[in-house]
Design an enzyme around this catalytic site. Structure first.
Site, PDB file in Angstrom:
ATOM      1  N   ARG A  34       6.291 -14.740  -9.825  1.00 48.66           N
ATOM      2  CA  ARG A  34       5.180 -15.417 -10.457  1.00 48.66           C
ATOM      3  C   ARG A  34       5.223 -15.238 -11.969  1.00 48.66           C
ATOM      4  O   ARG A  34       5.274 -14.107 -12.480  1.00 48.66           O
ATOM      5  CB  ARG A  34       3.862 -14.850  -9.903  1.00 48.66           C
ATOM      6  CG  ARG A  34       2.592 -15.352 -10.596  1.00 48.66           C
ATOM      7  CD  ARG A  34       2.320 -16.800 -10.337  1.00 48.66           C
ATOM      8  NE  ARG A  34       0.979 -17.178 -10.764  1.00 48.66           N
ATOM      9  CZ  ARG A  34       0.532 -18.429 -10.822  1.00 48.66           C
ATOM     10  NH1 ARG A  34       1.328 -19.433 -10.470  1.00 48.66           N
ATOM     11  NH2 ARG A  34      -0.699 -18.687 -11.216  1.00 48.66           N
TER      12      ARG A  34
ATOM     13  N   GLY B  68      -3.371 -12.995  -6.785  1.00 53.00           N
ATOM     14  CA  GLY B  68      -4.400 -13.807  -7.429  1.00 53.00           C
ATOM     15  C   GLY B  68      -5.075 -14.751  -6.447  1.00 53.00           C
ATOM     16  O   GLY B  68      -5.293 -14.410  -5.287  1.00 53.00           O
TER      17      GLY B  68
ATOM     18  N   GLU C  52     -10.044   4.461  16.972  1.00 52.30           N
ATOM     19  CA  GLU C  52      -9.543   5.796  17.302  1.00 52.30           C
ATOM     20  C   GLU C  52     -10.169   6.877  16.413  1.00 52.30           C
ATOM     21  O   GLU C  52      -9.514   7.816  15.967  1.00 52.30           O
ATOM     22  CB  GLU C  52      -8.014   5.849  17.271  1.00 52.30           C
ATOM     23  CG  GLU C  52      -7.412   5.062  18.424  1.00 52.30           C
ATOM     24  CD  GLU C  52      -5.944   5.314  18.623  1.00 52.30           C
ATOM     25  OE1 GLU C  52      -5.494   6.455  18.473  1.00 52.30           O
ATOM     26  OE2 GLU C  52      -5.245   4.336  18.923  1.00 52.30           O
TER      27      GLU C  52
END
Length: 430
Positions: free
Chosen positions: A268, A340, A364
């Site tokens: 990105r 994002g 649990e």
């Protein structure tokens, strides 16, 4: 920590990773969307010989331990947290049999599970008995050579898909210490039905259901261990063994989310550069990686402690479950942040990791309960550390704990005790 792993451990990890990458990852989004049990994935896991990794060889398994279970859960969860629990819940269902079952029960119920021919589920929680496992309401009443079950169970993971159910019920309502027992119930037993199927936030490929019992008659030979009243003990031993598996699921989710975030951050671009070049993103990734590695080491230590029957198993199991699951929630949330706006979208893979991670902090034993377990262990340990008080300064305040005041208080207490003993207390005469 990998240096502690044997060649056999590494073999199972490699085999689980192969199944995860070739079969699980390509199908993860499909079954999350459909919320259906992925039988084709289960078959691939079974064909790889993974279904009985933790089961001893004499009962048809591979003879591995909880460490092998955790390695497999971790790898499967890296690709899909739902598949990780789909696999681990079979261990959860079998652990009561391993710790408390008779030889006949072990051979009868463990062998088909180890071969991947049958699935098992664990029925402990109820609508009003979640963390409080001592307050069950489902009952099992002895009637001749049978037990008759009535009541219902909540949050039954693998329910509907499973063939065998380890069910905890009240067999002696008057007892406090031996109130409950575990009973093995098989699919198709009259009076046993599947109720509500939950619509879940995450782990959507594995069913979570209610199971109902209406005068469900089960052979008395299915009473786990053959002796009533051991249910709570079996449940607590089981959870000590199983919590590293939940922690491994969480840690696998954290690792998987970290890997996606690392790759996306390098891909990105913003402001003319990949976002991985930004210090804030680098700091996020560094913290995510550090906490995930810390969780991994704690999980492995706890798993090995279970396998070696270490005396501090309860504390370590609680610690690893607590830390790994909190880490998973933090790391997966940060991974969504790195993606994002795209991280919030269903067609991107990362939001599923955050949804799958949340349940690990709850089931649990909630993480609040884990903190209680750890704290109680620490209080007990502190009793053996009283010599450290010699190195801690003792503050003295006049009128509170100075020698004269302590002497006066002791004398007053002694006088009061003598006066009370000398009193002529009348008794009731009829």
């Amino acid at each position: 920590m990998s240096s502690f792993l044997t060649e056999t451990n590494l073999k199972w990890r490699a085999r689980a990773r192969e199944v995860a990458e070739k079969v699980v990852r390509p199908l993860a989004a499909k079954y999350d969307r459909l919320q259906e049990y992925p039988w084709e994935i289960k078959e691939a896991i079974a064909e790889a010989g993974l279904m009985g990794v933790w089961i001893p060889k004499e009962y048809g398994g591979q003879g591995g331990g909880v460490i092998d279970l955790c390695l497999c859960v971790e790898e499967l969860s890296r690709a899909c947290g739902g598949v990780g629990v789909l696999y681990a819940v079979n261990a959860l269902g079998t652990f009561p049999i391993l710790v408390g079952g008779t030889e006949q029960q072990k051979h009868q119920f463990l062998k088909p599970i180890a071969k991947g021919e049958k699935l098992i589920s664990f029925g402990l929680s109820e609508k009003f008995a979640g963390s409080d496992a001592a307050s069950l309401h489902a009952t099992a009443v002895k009637d001749g050579d049978s037990y008759v079950l009535n009541g219902e169970k909540k949050w039954n993971t693998n329910g509907g898909a499973a063939d065998i159910y380890t069910v905890f019920a009240v067999t002696d309502p008057a007892s406090k210490s031996r109130r409950t027992s575990a009973i093995m119930v098989e699919k198709g037993t009259p009076g046993f039905t599947i109720g509500k199927v939950e619509d879940k936030m995450g782990i959507r490929c594995v069913p979570v259901v209610e199971i109902h019992f209406d005068n469900c008659r089960v052979p008395a030979k299915n009473l786990l261990g053959g002796t009533p009243g051991l249910g709570f003990k079996h449940a607590m031993q089981t959870l000590d063994m199983a919590r590293p598996g939940v922690a491994a699921q969480a840690m696998g989710l954290a690792q998987g989310a970290l890997e996606y975030a690392m790759v996306y951050a390098g891909y990105r671009e913003q402001f003319g550069a990949p976002i991985s070049s930004f210090q804030m993103i680098q700091a996020l990734l560094a913290d995510m990686a550090t906490k995930t590695e810390a969780a991994r080491n704690l999980v492995y230590v706890a798993a090995l402690a279970v396998d070696n029957a270490a005396p501090n198993v309860s504390k370590l199991s609680a610690m690893c479950k607590l830390f790994a699951t909190d880490t998973a929630m933090e790391v997966t949330t940060d991974a969504v942040q790195i993606f994002g706006g795209y991280g919030y979208m269903r067609d991107y893979p990362i939001e599923k990791y955050m949804r799958d991670a949340k349940i690990t902090q709850i089931y649990e034993g909630t993480n609040q309960v884990q903190r209680m377990v750890v704290a109680r262990s620490l209080v007990k340990e502190s009793l053996g550390l009283k010599h450290l008080l010699n190195y801690i300064p003792k503050e003295v305040q006049k009128g509170v704990n100075d020698p004269a005041t302590l002497k006066r208080l002791a004398e007053e207490a002694k006088r009061l005790a003598e006066e009370t003993a000398a009193m002529d207390v009348p008794t009731h005469q009829s």
